[in-house]
Design a protein around this motif. Sequence first.
Motif: not given
Length: 465
Positions: A28-33, A79-94
Amino acid sequence: MPIRFFNTLTRTKEAFEPLEEGKVRMYTCGPTVYNFAHIGNLRTFMFEDLLRRHLKYRGHAIHHVMNLTDVEDKIIRACRETGEPLKSLTAKYVQAFFEDLDTLGIERAEAYPAATDHIAEMVELIKTLREKGHTYDVDGSIYFKLSTFPQYGRLSHFDMEQLKTGASGRVDSDEYETEDARDFALWKAYVEDDGEVYWETELGKGRPGWHIECSCMSMKYLGESFDIHCGGIDNMFPHHENEIAQSEAATGRPFVRYWLHSAHLFVENRKMSKSLGNIYTLRDLVAKGHNPRAIRWALISTHYRQPSNFTFEGLAAAQEALNRIRDFRIRLAEIKGDGTDLASEVETCERAFGEALDDDLNISGALAAVFEFIRDVNRLLEKSEAGVAGAQAALALLDRLDAVTGLFGAPEPEETPQAILDLVMERQQARRGKDFKRADAIRDQLAAEGWILEDTADGPRVKRG
RNA sequence: GGCGGCAUAGCCAAGUUGGUAAGGCAGAGGCCUGCAAAGCCUUCAUCCCCCGGUUCGAAUCCGGGUGCCGCCUCCA
């Protein structure tokens, strides 16, 4: 009667038979985090949860894989807009995603592979496609050459020619660097806007296209051919169509046997949109005091292929229905003495429930079966004809059906505070003294504090309002 | 322009190998109760968007029309 599903591929209901008897492989197609899930996303996950639970109920072993899209255009923009690195951004929403699943009581899949953990596999798949002549390169990006896959469009029933000429002029081919506007990216060459998000691979510096992750991870965990693939209807084209093209072009084997797509959710008759401000997340609703199980009911109680309309009136109705079930359970738990074992009522209900869900997950029919059961049993309870054995059988039935729906289980036990119990006691004394004015005043006071008091033949009962 | 879906009571929502409208919420009356609540009983669409047609019989089939929506571009 076999289980039947409406297969998007054929646009008909088909008897479901897994490739391997007794074992179902589903993706099943999951979330875009990059954000909190909204209730529309959750409706689809809820439908997929019902699907896997019902298959389990029918005795199938399930191997269910849901991907986590953790690299993609919108994430990179965030990421570009918040300056947050990819990994930390996605980890939060995962993490938020899993919290939402728990809140709604959605069962965990067997695996949640993340795209960024499978770059090497995607590179291999793209190389295979390249070796077989299905790709071409433009400025370091790699595209899938659709003209090499004539079966394209089978799922969405779009005609290749229509896609080429149609599109109502909204596709401006000048924007595309592809040979054909329909071709899609397998690998995207690095551009400055990607910031820190890139991989150095045999294919060059860049990142994968969106569609390739699902082909890659589904086949890695479920095999080149598997049973069921689900997603929201909007994913049918082009995402799932592209998955089929990538996968079947690479393996030469049929990719998925049954495609199931869920319809969209509206809010108060409007499509959810930022401009209307009606994009609700689960957290919004819970923060407003809505019961997660009522939200679950509201999201699951319309057939998955039917567009559903989420309203607060509907949510209130869902809560009332849940209260009826809760009160039924309370009543059953209090039964004493001998009486009918309810065997025939239980059997009738469970058969109707199961047959409804077997028919392409007809949840309305399944819920109706349960309410008819409740009414039938309440009628016997009214006549004091049901006994302990019957009550236990009825509760066991509700527990079995709860395993499929997550709607009929015992609510979270809640301790009644001593202060409330004291008031109940005081009211009993007032009633014994025929001081009904005082008794009613206490009942009103309890109601104001959120406790409903009922007088039964066996004494007073308090419950949460 | 192309493809597709939907239209059933105040609200939500089942129901197409045609046979005489599930269920939930809300409402009304009654039983029960000191009064309530819960529960039970009765009631709540002569009719399933409209107009034709086929049929002994259609919400379910056919033809035409109206309305709403989706996809064709990222999207659950």
